[in-house]
Scaffold this motif. Structure first.
Motif, PDB file in Angstrom:
ATOM      1  N   VAL A   1      36.003   9.021  30.953  1.00 23.32           N
ATOM      2  CA  VAL A   1      36.985   7.945  31.108  1.00 23.32           C
ATOM      3  C   VAL A   1      36.676   6.901  30.041  1.00 23.32           C
ATOM      4  N   GLU A   2      37.544   6.811  29.054  1.00 21.60           N
ATOM      5  CA  GLU A   2      37.310   5.866  27.962  1.00 21.60           C
ATOM      6  C   GLU A   2      37.482   4.423  28.441  1.00 21.60           C
ATOM      7  N   SER A   3      38.548   4.189  29.184  1.00 22.21           N
ATOM      8  CA  SER A   3      38.814   2.845  29.703  1.00 22.21           C
ATOM      9  C   SER A   3      39.741   2.976  30.903  1.00 22.21           C
ATOM     10  N   VAL A   4      39.669   1.996  31.800  1.00 22.91           N
ATOM     11  CA  VAL A   4      40.536   2.016  32.972  1.00 22.91           C
ATOM     12  C   VAL A   4      40.587   0.618  33.579  1.00 22.91           C
ATOM     13  N   ASN A   5      41.760   0.237  34.071  1.00 19.70           N
ATOM     14  CA  ASN A   5      41.894  -1.011  34.811  1.00 19.70           C
ATOM     15  C   ASN A   5      41.486  -0.798  36.262  1.00 19.70           C
ATOM     16  N   LYS A   6      41.159  -1.877  36.951  1.00 17.83           N
ATOM     17  CA  LYS A   6      40.785  -1.785  38.358  1.00 17.83           C
ATOM     18  C   LYS A   6      41.958  -1.247  39.174  1.00 17.83           C
TER      19      LYS A   6
ATOM     20  N   ASP B   1      37.195   3.486  38.705  1.00 21.29           N
ATOM     21  CA  ASP B   1      37.221   2.190  38.036  1.00 21.29           C
ATOM     22  C   ASP B   1      36.155   2.196  36.954  1.00 21.29           C
ATOM     23  N   SER B   2      36.022   1.108  36.226  1.00 26.53           N
ATOM     24  CA  SER B   2      35.056   1.084  35.128  1.00 26.53           C
ATOM     25  C   SER B   2      33.613   1.206  35.607  1.00 26.53           C
ATOM     26  N   SER B   3      33.327   0.723  36.812  1.00 26.50           N
ATOM     27  CA  SER B   3      31.938   0.758  37.282  1.00 26.50           C
ATOM     28  C   SER B   3      31.804   1.253  38.718  1.00 26.50           C
TER      29      SER B   3
ATOM     30  N   THR C   1      32.798   4.206  32.722  1.00 29.08           N
ATOM     31  CA  THR C   1      33.202   4.066  31.316  1.00 29.08           C
ATOM     32  C   THR C   1      32.000   3.828  30.400  1.00 29.08           C
ATOM     33  N   ASP C   2      30.988   4.690  30.537  1.00 29.55           N
ATOM     34  CA  ASP C   2      29.770   4.540  29.729  1.00 29.55           C
ATOM     35  C   ASP C   2      29.819   5.343  28.433  1.00 29.55           C
TER      36      ASP C   2
ATOM     37  N   GLY D   1      44.927   3.794  32.266  1.00 27.59           N
ATOM     38  CA  GLY D   1      43.675   4.467  31.971  1.00 27.59           C
ATOM     39  C   GLY D   1      43.777   5.365  30.761  1.00 27.59           C
TER      40      GLY D   1
END
Length: 255
Positions: free
Chosen positions: A138-143, A174-176, A192-193, A243
């Motif tokens: 997952v490169e990036s994602v909103n909550k 989600d991102s974390s 998203t690490d 995402g």
């Protein structure tokens, strides 16, 4: 065989092994498998059991068990692999060397956002225990919002966004953190690490679902239901719930 011919060679019975990974077929040495009186090329799955395959290096006369069934191979067109798309712009589906990349976004001040799901119908038999393994980054994602997610895994799906039950038991990323989309359970994880991770959803005979990441159990859920359809990607057109995902492989693990 002098009793058959003293002046010509006599064909051996079809299926007789004649070399490593080869067998006799119509008097010639052939590659593949001869099972139940039929010839199968290497890699052909057993029509009666997809968890068995023709593997001549192991046996030319019997099906060979395999650990998992590939449902999606990254880098190759998803359509011939049995996948369809549910899409609303702004969105894009592109390919890398070994992945398929899904991206959605929200235009400035737009009331809705992009949606992009890849869907495979009849991916597994939901009446039996199953395990779906997705290797992705997952490169990036909103909550996420409750019952909506910009990066989602659905092991049970009815177009175009899933019914209430399917959305409740959907896995959001989600991102974390990861969790069930009805917010009944969540687990911290650096989604998203920048790395590819293996997300596996397994459901046993008692309909207890376990979501593991890289082999470590993170979530559990009772009474998990499914129609056997898989969906992966951005499941919602809620604004600013988007995402970007790179999917390397999807596999059905044989039980």
């Amino acid at each position: 065989m002098p009793a058959t011919s003293a002046t010509a060679w006599t064909p051996r019975a079809d299926g007789t092994q004649c070399g490593s990974g080869q067998f006799c077929s119509a008097g010639a040495c052939a590659s593949g498998c001869f099972i139940g009186g039929k010839v199968f090329t290497a890699g052909t799955p057993n029509p009666a059991n997809a968890c068995e395959v023709c593997a001549p290096a192991t046996s030319t006369t019997a099906w060979t068990a395999r650990a998992r069934i590939p449902l999606l191979v990254g880098g190759a067109d998803i359509a011939p692999q049995g996948w369809t798309r549910i899409e609303q712009s702004p969105s894009s589906l592109t390919y890398g060397a070994d992945y398929v990349r899904l991206e959605t976004s929200t235009a400035s001040k737009a009331p809705t956002s992009g949606q992009l799901l890849i869907v495979r119908s009849n991916a597994f038999d939901p009446t039996k225990p199953y395990a779906i393994r997705v290797t992705m980054q997952v490169e990036s994602v909103n909550k996420h919002n409750s019952l909506d997610s910009g990066a989602a895994l659905l092991a049970g799906f009815t177009p175009a966004v899933g019914n209430t039950t399917e959305r409740s038991q959907m896995v959001y990323l989600d991102s974390s953190a990861i969790g069930w989309a009805d917010d009944t359970q969540a687990a911290a994880f650096p989604v998203t690490d920048g790395l590819f991770h293996v997300y596996e959803l397994s459901v046993n005979a008692a309909k207890v679902a376990t979501l593991s990441v890289d082999g470590i159990a993170k979530l559990t859920r009772n009474n998990f239901t499914s129609n056997g359809t898989l969906a992966i990607g951005d499941q919602t057109n809620d604004p600013n719930v988007d995402g970007v995902m790179r999917i390397q492989s999807v596999e059905l693990r044989c039980q």
